[in-house]
Design an enzyme around this catalytic site. Structure first.
Site, short mmCIF file in Angstrom:
data_model
loop_
_atom_site.label_atom_id
_atom_site.label_comp_id
_atom_site.label_asym_id
_atom_site.label_seq_id
_atom_site.Cartn_x
_atom_site.Cartn_y
_atom_site.Cartn_z
N LYS A 43 0.77 -1.42 0.06
CA LYS A 43 0.00 -0.07 -0.06
C LYS A 43 0.71 1.39 -0.05
CE LYS A 43 -4.13 -2.11 0.50
NZ LYS A 43 -3.54 -3.59 0.95
C1 LIG Z 1 -4.19 -4.65 0.41
C2 LIG Z 1 -3.53 -6.00 0.10
C3 LIG Z 1 -3.69 -7.04 -0.64
C4 LIG Z 1 -4.81 -6.79 -1.61
O1 LIG Z 1 -4.62 -5.98 -2.57
P1 LIG Z 1 -6.04 -5.21 -3.21
O2 LIG Z 1 -5.63 -4.05 -4.22
O3 LIG Z 1 -6.95 -5.05 -2.33
O4 LIG Z 1 -6.60 -6.33 -4.42
C5 LIG Z 1 -2.95 -8.05 -0.81
N1 LIG Z 1 -1.84 -8.27 0.20
C6 LIG Z 1 -1.45 -7.44 1.04
C7 LIG Z 1 -0.47 -7.41 1.78
C8 LIG Z 1 -2.34 -5.88 1.24
O5 LIG Z 1 -2.04 -5.22 2.11
#
Ligand SMILES: *Cc1c(COP(=O)(O)O)cnc(C)c1O
Length: 497
Positions: A113
């Site tokens: 993120k």
């Molecule tokens: C948010 C997240 C995901 C999923 O990503 P999306 O964009 O919601 O599909 C997968 N792995 C981790 C560690 C995340 O923080």
């Protein structure tokens, strides 16, 4: 370039407006009216540049109402040297012949993120200056764990912004919870809710679209925006790293210009894999997008059958950031696949709201199946994959392991030998307990999160990022927990209105 809404094609807004507002007034998501196209020469040129320069080139194709200086300022601030623990920002690591892990967790909060949420505050404050000058931007976040912390870190003490994060009380790892509850900063607030991620997300969406709440904020010189992956400003930075990964493979001679790759993404809200779809639509040679899910396999079923059905048990898994039954960003994909048919999207979304399910017609189903492969694996298989991958020399977290597992099953089933980029979305120390259990073959009993970290260091010799190791010394600031119904009240309280 203008943006429209997935639920109302008469909407036409600039990228700054799309980013400042987060979500369209009638509840649709902003999408580019046309996806910009790049050619082989562009990719070749980018392969000779560093990450910041690549990001500037890609962003300027989408944010055409931002000046070059503004984009330069935003990108340099977000990916400044030292913020990410790799000078490549998101480096590739080869784990097997043809399988390259794209490490997206080198940022301040150790989850992918950060790639978007380090940039979003810059994009948002720049966009706000252009569109809604003088208003305090209020960011509401529903998080399955990683978004919350990454958003708090990104917006901490950013002038003209306030941020409030809601997380499911029993749906995040202890490390994730501590990361959020210890967040510093004078403009931040964090609250647990009794419910799961979908409850948190639906609660935030309801507050966002409530005209009474909007009026009250307006009277106080404030407006909402979103840092969730429904905000276009979250998605566009993610397109960059898929293009960048392709350029890295080009630069080191793993592939030739024009060669195809596959991309595997551990998926929750469908944001990360949607960014890979945009990269493909822009002309990056991507053969198959592989959507990997955990036991909450609503997307696996949808991509295989065309039936989206959230009426199913919800599982709390060892990959909590993917414990999601309503994948918001799927709406954007459906809009594009339906040839920008907003009426069809409205129909599907109304059915989803009313009955929890919808079925797409054969034309859409065929397109889905051409673009995507999908697979899922449960916690046992995730654990086995972590153990095997570590045995082969690479320590990965639970989310990444889901992707590796689904990739291996896909490759075995199809015989597809296309070079593959596997998105790695978190540092393994964010999920120490599950990773330690997988590596040592037994559950750590009775020891706390930090003892588990120490045990994982002892078992693997892999370093724990300092920003996780030092959480031990911090005292939580935010201990509130509320029901879904109380969320709006909590928001008023934190804003003092
Ligand atoms: C948010 C997240 C995901 C999923 O990503 P999306 O964009 O919601 O599909 C997968 N792995 C981790 C560690 C995340 O923080």
């Amino acid at each position: 370039m203008l943006y429209t809404s997935t639920r109302d094609k008469t909407v036409h807004v600039s990228s700054a407006q799309a980013i400042a507002h987060g979500i369209s007034a009638e509840g649709g998501l902003f999408v580019p009216e046309e996806i910009p196209v790049v050619d082989q020469a562009f990719l070749k040129e980018l392969s000779g540049l560093d990450y910041i320069s690549r990001a500037k080139r890609v962003l300027s194709l989408y944010l055409t109402d931002f000046t070059e200086e503004e984009i330069d300022f935003c990108v340099r601030g977000a990916y400044a040297p030292g913020k990410f623990s790799s000078e490549k920002v998101s480096p590739l690591h080869t784990i097997a012949d043809g399988a390259h892990v794209l490490e997206l967790w080198r940022g301040p909060t150790c989850a992918f993120k950060d790639m978007a949420l380090q940039l979003l505050p810059y994009l948002l404050t720049t966009a706000a200056k252009k569109t809604v000058a003088d208003k305090t931007i209020v960011i509401l976040v529903a998080t399955s764990g990683d978004t919350g912390k990454a958003a708090l870190a990104g917006f901490c003490d950013v002038p003209g912004t306030r941020i409030m994060v809601f997380y499911p009380n029993d749906g995040v790892s202890p490390m994730q919870k501590l990361q959020m509850t210890t967040q510093e900063g004078s403009n931040v607030s964090v609250c647990a809710i009794n419910g799961n991620f979908d409850d948190a997300q639906n609660g935030v969406k309801a507050i966002f679209t409530d005209p009474d709440v909007a009026k009250k904020l307006d009277e106080n010189g404030m407006m909402f925006s979103s840092a969730n992956s429904i905000n276009w400003g979250r998605l566009v930075p993610q397109i960059v790293y898929y293009i960048s990964a392709y350029c890295d493979l080009l630069a080191d001679g793993t592939i030739e210009n024009g060669d195809s790759i596959n991309i595997v993404v551990p998926t929750g809200n469908f944001g990360n894999i949607l960014a890979a779809y945009y990269a493909r639509q822009m002309g990056v040679p991507v053969k198959t997008l592989v959507c990997a899910s955990n036991a909450n396999n609503v997307l696996t079923e949808f991509l295989q059958s065309g039936v989206y059905d959230r009426n199913r048990p919800f599982f709390t898994t060892t990959s909590p950031s993917m414990d999601i039954l309503i994948s918001s960003n799927l709406e954007r994909l459906l809009f594009h696949l339906a040839g920008d048919d907003d009426a069809r999207v409205r129909g599907w979304m109304a059915q989803l709201k009313d009955t929890g399910r919808y079925t797409v017609e054969d034309d859409i189903k065929e397109k889905l199946q051409t673009l995507f492969a999908a697979g899922c694996c449960d916690d046992e298989a995730t654990k086995a994959t972590i153990a095997k991958t570590w045995h082969d020399g690479y320590l990965c977290d639970t989310h990444t392991a889901v992707a590796v597992n689904v990739y291996e099953a896909y490759a075995a089933k199809t015989g597809d030998k296309t070079p593959t980029v596997i998105a790695s979305t978190a540092n393994p120390y964010k999920f120490s307990k599950a990773v330690l259990t997988a590596v040592t073959g037994k559950e750590p009993d009775g020891i706390d999160e930090f003892a588990q970290v120490d045990a994982l260091i002892a078992a693997t010799g892999e370093p724990c990022p300092p920003q996780l190791a030092t959480l031990k010394e911090k005292t939580p600031r935010f201990l509130d927990c509320c029901s879904r119904e109380e969320m709006a009240q909590k928001v008023y309280e934190m804003l003092g209105i």
